[in-house]
Every structure is written in C-alpha cells, then in structure tokens.
Design a protein around this motif. Structure first.
Motif, PDB file in Angstrom:
ATOM      1  N   ASN A 180      13.046   9.343  -1.650  1.00 58.08           N
ATOM      2  CA  ASN A 180      13.220   9.687  -0.238  1.00 58.08           C
ATOM      3  C   ASN A 180      11.904   9.820   0.512  1.00 58.08           C
ATOM      4  O   ASN A 180      11.854  10.443   1.573  1.00 58.08           O
ATOM      5  CB  ASN A 180      14.014  10.992  -0.132  1.00 58.08           C
ATOM      6  N   SER A 230       8.327   7.951   2.150  1.00 60.58           N
ATOM      7  CA  SER A 230       7.702   6.714   2.623  1.00 60.58           C
ATOM      8  C   SER A 230       6.525   6.366   1.720  1.00 60.58           C
ATOM      9  O   SER A 230       6.084   7.184   0.899  1.00 60.58           O
ATOM     10  CB  SER A 230       7.204   6.894   4.053  1.00 60.58           C
ATOM     11  N   GLY A 231       5.970   5.140   1.886  1.00 59.08           N
ATOM     12  CA  GLY A 231       4.807   4.742   1.092  1.00 59.08           C
ATOM     13  C   GLY A 231       3.622   5.669   1.315  1.00 59.08           C
ATOM     14  O   GLY A 231       2.922   6.049   0.368  1.00 59.08           O
ATOM     15  N   GLU A 254       3.711   8.837   2.250  1.00 56.96           N
ATOM     16  CA  GLU A 254       3.986  10.139   1.626  1.00 56.96           C
ATOM     17  C   GLU A 254       3.796  10.071   0.118  1.00 56.96           C
ATOM     18  O   GLU A 254       3.233  10.992  -0.495  1.00 56.96           O
ATOM     19  CB  GLU A 254       5.406  10.577   1.980  1.00 56.96           C
ATOM     20  N   GLN A 255       4.249   8.981  -0.494  1.00 61.78           N
ATOM     21  CA  GLN A 255       4.068   8.837  -1.943  1.00 61.78           C
ATOM     22  C   GLN A 255       2.585   8.789  -2.309  1.00 61.78           C
ATOM     23  O   GLN A 255       2.169   9.362  -3.316  1.00 61.78           O
ATOM     24  CB  GLN A 255       4.776   7.570  -2.427  1.00 61.78           C
ATOM     25  N   LEU A 261       0.289  -0.364   1.596  1.00 67.13           N
ATOM     26  CA  LEU A 261       0.735   0.329   2.807  1.00 67.13           C
ATOM     27  C   LEU A 261       0.715  -0.593   4.015  1.00 67.13           C
ATOM     28  O   LEU A 261      -0.126  -1.488   4.109  1.00 67.13           O
ATOM     29  CB  LEU A 261      -0.170   1.537   3.077  1.00 67.13           C
ATOM     30  N   ASP A 262       1.609  -0.343   4.963  1.00 64.23           N
ATOM     31  CA  ASP A 262       1.584  -1.136   6.189  1.00 64.23           C
ATOM     32  C   ASP A 262       0.380  -0.695   7.029  1.00 64.23           C
ATOM     33  O   ASP A 262      -0.166   0.398   6.837  1.00 64.23           O
ATOM     34  CB  ASP A 262       2.894  -1.010   6.962  1.00 64.23           C
ATOM     35  N   ILE A 268       0.126   3.022   8.641  1.00 62.12           N
ATOM     36  CA  ILE A 268       0.019   4.085   7.633  1.00 62.12           C
ATOM     37  C   ILE A 268      -1.298   3.963   6.879  1.00 62.12           C
ATOM     38  O   ILE A 268      -1.932   4.959   6.525  1.00 62.12           O
ATOM     39  CB  ILE A 268       1.209   4.026   6.649  1.00 62.12           C
TER      40      ILE A 268
END
Length: 340
Positions: A131, A133-134, A136-137, A162-163, A166
């Motif tokens: 749950n 996002s990249g 956050e991970q 990451l995009d 981010i």
C-alpha cells in the motif's frame, strides 16, 4: 574513513581491476558509470556480498576484507527496496537492527523516531509495502538502512525506479539526510545529474576500472579523459593540432579541447567572449526542457543548449547566420592518445 585498496574481483568473464578508493568519514561519494561498468559489484564487495580475489577493504582503520556482512556495520539499500511484504512499515524499519547485539539499546528507539520524522513516515507506520508508493518504499528502505548507525550506507541506484517528480523529492531528502546525520555514503548511479547534485566526491568507472576520481567539481568541470568528458555531458570535444588554432586556444601542443553546450553563448550580433565565431545554425532539436542548437563554422560544429525563452527571443532557424562563442574559463583541454 573507508579505504579500498587494489581491489580485484572475477565474476565469469567480467573483472574489477585494481580499484582503489578513499572516502573520508561523513563524505558522500558517487560511483558513476554506464550500465554494466562494475559499479554495483564494487558496492557489494564493500558490503561483503561478493568474494574478492585480492585487495583490502578498511573501514575506520578496521580491516573488514574477509568479515561476514553482518559483522561489517555496513548497510546497503537497493533500487527495488527489498521490503518484507508481510511486515508493516515500522517492523520493516526495525528489521535493520536484526544483527545488532545491543538492539534493545534505547538509542535505537531514538534513531527510529528521528528517522520517522526526517523521512516523513509518521502517517504510514502501520501500512504494508503493498500500500505504499515507490517514494514511500524508498524512504522506508533508507530508514531501515540508517536505524543501526552504520559506518557506511551503500545505495545502489536508489532513484532509478522512481518517476521524475518523486525522484526529485527523494534526491532532496537524501541530501538532507546526509547533511543532518553526517553519514558516510557511497552511491551508485549512471546519472551524472544525480551525481552532480549529491556528491562531494565522484569516481567514474568503466569496464571494471576507475577512469578518474576526485571532488565533484574537479570531475565535472575539468575531466582529464575523453570517456569522462563525454559521460559528463561535454558534447563538444575536438582535436586541435594546427599551429594557428593551437595559438588561438592557448595550447602548447596538440590536444583535445572540450566545452559544455550550456557554456556557449549565441547571439544575433558580435560577441565579446574570449573565443567567438561567426557561423550558421544547423540542426535544431527540442528536448522539452531546453533547445539543442548546432552552431557551425568553417572548422567544426558546436552543440549548444538554449532555454526555450532564449531560443524564441533569437528567432533561430536552420541556415541562419549567427554569432557564438565562450570564455576561456569554460574551456577544458587534455591529451589522450585514443580518438574522440
């Protein structure tokens, strides 16, 4: 301090050849190079995950060359995060203490709270990785790597998955972590923009060898080899050997010169730069963030970068007469036997 001396590694047909590095306590070093250059292999050798043929790895004057990974006090974070899917965020972070004999020391709880605040994780501590996002991970992965006060934090392309939006945020947070915690960091990337933003020292690696290393300013502004110059984004590299041009550029012997595209001025009228030319506009390419414009004279073609506003202001078109030039402070010169 980290001192890697004459490191040699053999993995199938690939070789790491006599790699030596010195990183001061609290420094941020970036290992920079193309894909498959050997950057991650060097990182994993420092972490104890790859066997070495010869060489020595010292951390804070302690020989860790043949220690097991769990005895090195080194953390490594990968681009794919490697979080445990069945553990929530706080359990994933605390898992970074698993090999600490004093894992119940109150200092680690203090570290936990500081990292949660620094990395803005307070609102997601009960979430599972599924749950997140990249970004956050990646923050959780960083917190897990830092909670145990490692002597060295190793980062293997932490921003590559990451995009762009981010990526910029995590890049800023990495810089903030380093400035706040003064952790010694070695990071692998193939992106010289990342390296330029984050690194205090840079080592450029290709085919298992260090091509050159030094402060980020030295390596980015004054590379000493064609490979490094090209990798650093210096598109204009020319061999100069004719007497009149040697004199013009202030060279004592035949040499390569290099100039960054962004350091070339373009104008509708004559320039007062140290080196200036009259020519014509060649190809024009819109790279969204900037315009790449070829400026051609009788001798050669120069790539230049212009902001979109500047490009529109000049009203440039292919074949148009133009003036362009650059100052001597931006000129790079070096000798090398192979051709550019």
């Amino acid at each position: 301090m980290i001192h890697v001396k004459d490191l040699n590694i053999k993995l199938g047909i690939f070789r790491i050849k006599n790699v030596s590095l010195k990183v001061k306590k609290g420094e941020f070093l970036v290992l920079l190079g193309p894909t498959a250059a050997g950057k991650s292999v060097i990182l994993e050798a420092i972490a104890g995950l790859v066997p070495i043929q010869s060489g020595k790895i010292m951390v804070n004057n302690r020989d860790i060359t043949f220690l097991k990974p769990e005895h090195r006090n080194i953390s490594i974070c990968y681009q794919d995060y490697n979080l445990f899917p069945h553990m929530n965020v706080q359990d994933n972070i605390r898992y970074g203490l698993r090999f600490k004999k004093d894992r119940n020391n109150p200092k680690y709880e203090k570290n936990f709270k500081e990292l949660v605040k620094l990395l803005k994780l307070g609102s997601i501590l009960e979430r599972l990785p599924l749950n997140l996002s990249g970004g956050e991970q990646q923050r959780v992965s960083l917190a897990r790597g830092l909670i145990g006060n490692p002597d060295v934090l190793l980062l293997d392309e932490p921003l590559s998955a990451l995009d762009p939006n981010i990526k910029t945020t995590i890049q800023e947070e990495l810089k903030n972590i380093h400035e706040t915690l003064h952790t010694t960091i070695i990071m692998v990337t193939h992106d010289f923009v990342e390296a330029n933003y984050l690194a205090e020292k840079v080592a450029i690696i290709n085919e298992g060898e260090i091509i050159e290393q030094g402060s980020s300013e030295e390596v980015f502004q004054k590379p000493t080899s064609i490979f490094a110059a090209q990798f650093m984004g210096i598109k204009n590299i020319f061999w100069i050997e004719e007497p009149d041009e040697l004199s013009f550029f202030g060279l004592q012997e035949p040499s390569y010169i290099g100039i960054r595209p962004e350091n070339i001025y373009v104008s509708q009228g004559p320039l007062s730069t140290d080196y200036h030319f009259k020519g014509t506009i060649g190809d024009i390419q819109n790279n969204q963030i900037f315009m790449e414009v070829k400026c051609c004279n009788a001798k050669r073609e120069y790539s230049t970068y212009l902001t979109t506003n500047r490009f529109l202001e000049l009203r440039l078109k292919k074949g148009q007469p133009i003036y362009f030039g650059f100052d001597k402070d931006y000129l790079i010169s070096f000798r090398e036997k192979d051709e550019a």
